[in-house]
Structures are given as C-alpha cells and as structure tokens.
Motif scaffolding. Structure first.
Motif, mmCIF file in Angstrom:
data_model
loop_
_atom_site.group_PDB
_atom_site.id
_atom_site.type_symbol
_atom_site.label_atom_id
_atom_site.label_comp_id
_atom_site.label_asym_id
_atom_site.label_seq_id
_atom_site.Cartn_x
_atom_site.Cartn_y
_atom_site.Cartn_z
ATOM 1 N N LEU A 28 49.327 42.448 -82.270
ATOM 2 C CA LEU A 28 48.314 41.938 -83.190
ATOM 3 C C LEU A 28 46.910 42.347 -82.754
ATOM 4 O O LEU A 28 46.041 42.594 -83.605
ATOM 5 C CB LEU A 28 48.427 40.414 -83.277
ATOM 6 N N ALA A 29 46.679 42.403 -81.451
ATOM 7 C CA ALA A 29 45.359 42.820 -80.966
ATOM 8 C C ALA A 29 45.056 44.258 -81.379
ATOM 9 O O ALA A 29 43.904 44.598 -81.746
ATOM 10 C CB ALA A 29 45.285 42.674 -79.451
ATOM 11 N N VAL A 30 46.072 45.106 -81.350
ATOM 12 C CA VAL A 30 45.875 46.501 -81.785
ATOM 13 C C VAL A 30 45.479 46.544 -83.257
ATOM 14 O O VAL A 30 44.517 47.243 -83.653
ATOM 15 C CB VAL A 30 47.150 47.316 -81.522
ATOM 16 N N PHE A 31 46.199 45.789 -84.095
ATOM 17 C CA PHE A 31 45.884 45.774 -85.524
ATOM 18 C C PHE A 31 44.496 45.189 -85.778
ATOM 19 O O PHE A 31 43.735 45.698 -86.624
ATOM 20 C CB PHE A 31 46.935 44.974 -86.292
ATOM 21 N N MET A 32 44.126 44.111 -85.073
ATOM 22 C CA MET A 32 42.819 43.483 -85.289
ATOM 23 C C MET A 32 41.688 44.385 -84.826
ATOM 24 O O MET A 32 40.638 44.460 -85.494
ATOM 25 C CB MET A 32 42.772 42.133 -84.568
ATOM 26 N N CYS A 33 41.874 45.069 -83.711
ATOM 27 C CA CYS A 33 40.827 45.994 -83.247
ATOM 28 C C CYS A 33 40.645 47.161 -84.211
ATOM 29 O O CYS A 33 39.502 47.563 -84.531
ATOM 30 C CB CYS A 33 41.166 46.514 -81.860
ATOM 31 N N TYR A 68 32.775 43.578 -81.769
ATOM 32 C CA TYR A 68 33.244 42.256 -81.352
ATOM 33 C C TYR A 68 33.258 41.271 -82.506
ATOM 34 O O TYR A 68 34.229 40.549 -82.717
ATOM 35 C CB TYR A 68 32.345 41.739 -80.225
ATOM 36 N N ARG A 69 32.168 41.247 -83.284
ATOM 37 C CA ARG A 69 32.081 40.306 -84.413
ATOM 38 C C ARG A 69 33.142 40.619 -85.469
ATOM 39 O O ARG A 69 33.786 39.714 -86.017
ATOM 40 C CB ARG A 69 30.684 40.367 -85.039
ATOM 41 N N ALA A 70 33.351 41.880 -85.766
ATOM 42 C CA ALA A 70 34.349 42.253 -86.775
ATOM 43 C C ALA A 70 35.766 41.908 -86.308
ATOM 44 O O ALA A 70 36.592 41.414 -87.092
ATOM 45 C CB ALA A 70 34.236 43.744 -87.079
ATOM 46 N N THR A 71 36.049 42.150 -85.019
ATOM 47 C CA THR A 71 37.381 41.830 -84.490
ATOM 48 C C THR A 71 37.622 40.328 -84.506
ATOM 49 O O THR A 71 38.721 39.865 -84.860
ATOM 50 C CB THR A 71 37.534 42.375 -83.063
ATOM 51 N N TYR A 72 36.599 39.544 -84.116
ATOM 52 C CA TYR A 72 36.780 38.093 -84.132
ATOM 53 C C TYR A 72 36.961 37.579 -85.562
ATOM 54 O O TYR A 72 37.717 36.636 -85.809
ATOM 55 C CB TYR A 72 35.569 37.419 -83.484
ATOM 56 N N THR A 73 36.252 38.174 -86.518
ATOM 57 C CA THR A 73 36.422 37.773 -87.927
ATOM 58 C C THR A 73 37.856 38.024 -88.381
ATOM 59 O O THR A 73 38.475 37.185 -89.061
ATOM 60 C CB THR A 73 35.441 38.525 -88.821
ATOM 61 N N LEU A 74 38.409 39.186 -88.010
ATOM 62 C CA LEU A 74 39.797 39.466 -88.380
ATOM 63 C C LEU A 74 40.761 38.548 -87.636
ATOM 64 O O LEU A 74 41.848 38.230 -88.143
ATOM 65 C CB LEU A 74 40.119 40.932 -88.087
ATOM 66 N N TYR A 75 40.385 38.108 -86.436
ATOM 67 C CA TYR A 75 41.212 37.127 -85.719
ATOM 68 C C TYR A 75 41.275 35.812 -86.505
ATOM 69 O O TYR A 75 42.342 35.203 -86.622
ATOM 70 C CB TYR A 75 40.619 36.896 -84.327
ATOM 71 N N GLU A 76 40.133 35.385 -87.039
ATOM 72 C CA GLU A 76 40.123 34.185 -87.871
ATOM 73 C C GLU A 76 40.952 34.389 -89.134
ATOM 74 O O GLU A 76 41.700 33.492 -89.562
ATOM 75 C CB GLU A 76 38.689 33.828 -88.249
ATOM 76 N N ILE A 77 40.823 35.555 -89.747
ATOM 77 C CA ILE A 77 41.595 35.838 -90.961
ATOM 78 C C ILE A 77 43.096 35.806 -90.664
ATOM 79 O O ILE A 77 43.893 35.314 -91.465
ATOM 80 C CB ILE A 77 41.183 37.213 -91.539
ATOM 81 N N THR A 78 43.471 36.300 -89.478
ATOM 82 C CA THR A 78 44.893 36.403 -89.143
ATOM 83 C C THR A 78 45.503 35.048 -88.827
ATOM 84 O O THR A 78 46.593 34.720 -89.325
ATOM 85 C CB THR A 78 45.087 37.347 -87.944
ATOM 86 N N LEU A 104 45.844 45.064 -98.151
ATOM 87 C CA LEU A 104 46.821 45.603 -97.211
ATOM 88 C C LEU A 104 46.907 44.756 -95.937
ATOM 89 O O LEU A 104 47.999 44.489 -95.423
ATOM 90 C CB LEU A 104 46.467 47.051 -96.866
ATOM 91 N N TYR A 105 45.737 44.342 -95.423
ATOM 92 C CA TYR A 105 45.732 43.593 -94.167
ATOM 93 C C TYR A 105 46.413 42.230 -94.335
ATOM 94 O O TYR A 105 47.241 41.827 -93.509
ATOM 95 C CB TYR A 105 44.299 43.407 -93.678
ATOM 96 N N VAL A 106 46.067 41.525 -95.388
ATOM 97 C CA VAL A 106 46.654 40.188 -95.595
ATOM 98 C C VAL A 106 48.145 40.294 -95.875
ATOM 99 O O VAL A 106 48.952 39.495 -95.368
ATOM 100 C CB VAL A 106 45.921 39.463 -96.750
ATOM 101 N N THR A 107 48.562 41.284 -96.659
ATOM 102 C CA THR A 107 49.975 41.404 -97.006
ATOM 103 C C THR A 107 50.822 41.827 -95.812
ATOM 104 O O THR A 107 51.882 41.226 -95.546
ATOM 105 C CB THR A 107 50.148 42.424 -98.143
#
Length: 297
Positions: A28-33, A68-78, A104-107
C-alpha cells in the motif's frame, strides 16, 4: 485461564497476522507514494497560477503541495474513507479530468486491494485458531468430559434399581424403546441388538458397571477405525502364536500326537494284531479263525 481465553485468541491472531500486515503495508505504501507523486506534480501548475483564487490554491497546497502532503492525503483516502472531501474540491476547483485518477485509485486500491488484504488477515486468523495445539487439546478434553457426563446420566437412567449394575434383560428392555435408540445415535453409537451391545460392554460376569459402560461406549463410539482393525489383527497374531507354543509344549510332553505319528502308531498296532492272529491259527488249527472275519479298527 477460561476468562482470558478470548484475550489469548486475540493475541495469537495478531501475532500470526504480523507478516501479512508488514507486506500489505509495504504494498500500500508503494501505491500511495506513486499516487502522491502523480497528484503533486499534476497540481503544481494550479498552485503556481496567480490568476486562480488564493484560497483555492492554499487548499490544494495544504493537501497536495508537496510529496509528503500528497502521500498523507492519499493515506487518509485509503484508510479513513473520507475520499469525497479530498477529491471533490479538486474536481470542482481544478479540473474534472482528475476524476479518472480518483476513480481508478478508489476502485482498485480502496475497494479491491483493501478487501483482499482483509480476507488474507481473516484466513490467517482462522488458520491459527484451527492449528492452535493447546486450544485443540483443551477443546477435546472438554468435549470428552461432557460426553462422559452424558454417559453417566444415561447409565443412572438405565439403572433404575440404583445398584450400580446393568443386566442384559434391563438393557434389552430399555433399548426396545425407539426413543432410547435415537438417543444412542446422538451419542454416535449405532445400536442394532441389545445382546450384542451388552456382550461388548460386559467383562464376563453378566453385569455391566459404570466403568465398564463408559469404557465400552467410548470404544464403540463412531465407525470402525483403521487402528482398531490393526489392533484386532495384532491380537489375533498373538493368540495364534500362543496356541502354537502351547501345542508344541504338549507335543514335547507326549500329551498330543501329530497326525503323522498317530497314523504310524495305528499302522504298527494293526501289524501287531495281524501277527498275533497268525500265531493263534498255528497254535490251534482246529479252531482256526478266518482273518477276514476281523475288522481292523
């Protein structure tokens, strides 16, 4: 220990899930980054565009301005499930084309990958629960104790006299009731004939005690097993060896003769009788007796 059984199960489940947890977080970290880098680069032009509203640019920068901010935002989304609050303002204030990325990301990540990881965690937990040797031993001992308790209650019901003994007549009488047979089947005992069951339980004294009843029912429980068949063959071999040894000892003491020696002895006796008859005829010819009139044994 009984009160901490649930806590012990939770600790064991968490322990067995640690390897899967580590690898799933790496994936998941790879996908979020990757998603954070893509969104951060795509939104840089909007953040630097001075013609856009300062408030909108600040909102986008706070959530997607840096890696960093974009990755953390996607962490919240995930994991938080609040993807609409982080996705809809981008669509409305920046460009509707970002719907492709969020769709695509949410699905794929939020819906599919997360559920696959949850299923793996559940599988590992169930496997650990089934393979917990100590817990299996405790469960089997508890089931055995409950089963023995039911057998004791059944024995006291059959033993209406309270003497602590069951006779064959009493067992036959009680098994003539179809409800009793049905109850025996719930104990995994297939009762066809009362006399057969009684002889399996009895040790030869004509009465069945509580210990004999429980021990016999435990041995008769369920279908015949391979180990029981092997044990029966082993017992038969031992009996055959003992009989052969006993026969050999009797032969050595001349109490039992083999067939060959017995036939040889019978032949010698017949010849001796024949010679005696000839001598008798020679001694007294006037009273000769025809040999054919005798029937040799």
């Amino acid at each position: 220990f009984r009160f901490f059984k649930g806590l012990r199960g939770l600790v064991k489940a968490c322990q067995c899930c640690l390897p899967s947890l580590c690898w799933s977080m790496v994936l998941l970290a790879v996908f979020m980054c990757m998603g954070g880098l893509i969104m951060g680069n795509l939104l840089q032009d909007f953040i630097k565009d001075e013609t856009q509203s300062l408030e909108d640019r600040q909102w986008v920068w706070q959530r997607y301005g840096t890696s960093y901010r974009a990755t953390y935002t996607l962490y919240e989304i995930t994991f938080a499930g609040n993807w609409p609050t982080n996705a809809r303002p981008v669509l409305e204030k920046v460009n509707q084309g970002f719907v492709v990325f969020f769709l695509l990301y949410v699905t794929i990540i939020v819906f599919a990958v997360i559920r696959v990881i949850s299923a793996i965690f559940l599988k590992d937990t169930l496997d650990e629960a089934h393979n917990d040797a100590q817990q299996l031993v405790m469960d089997r001992l508890k089931k055995k104790a409950d089963y023995i308790q039911r057998l004791e209650g059944l024995f006291r019901t059959i033993d209406d006299s309270g003497a602590g003994m069951i006779t064959e007549d009493r067992l036959t009488e009680i098994l003539s009731n179809p409800k009793v047979k049905a109850y025996f089947q719930t104990l995994e005992i297939d009762v066809q004939e009362a006399s057969t069951l009684f002889h399996l339980l009895d040790n030869g004294d004509g009465e069945v005690t509580l210990e004999e009843f429980i021990d016999g029912i435990m041995r008769c429980k369920g279908p015949a097993r391979a180990i029981d068949t092997v044990a029966l063959h082993a017992d038969l071999r031992q009996v055959d060896a003992k009989l052969a040894k006993l026969t050999k000892q009797l032969k050595e003491t001349n109490l039992v003769q083999s067939r060959a020696s017995k036939a040889k002895t019978d032949s010698k006796d017949a010849k001796r009788k024949h010679v005696d008859l000839k001598i008798f005829n020679r001694v007294d010819p006037e009273r000769s007796i025809s040999l054919t009139s005798f029937e040799m044994p």
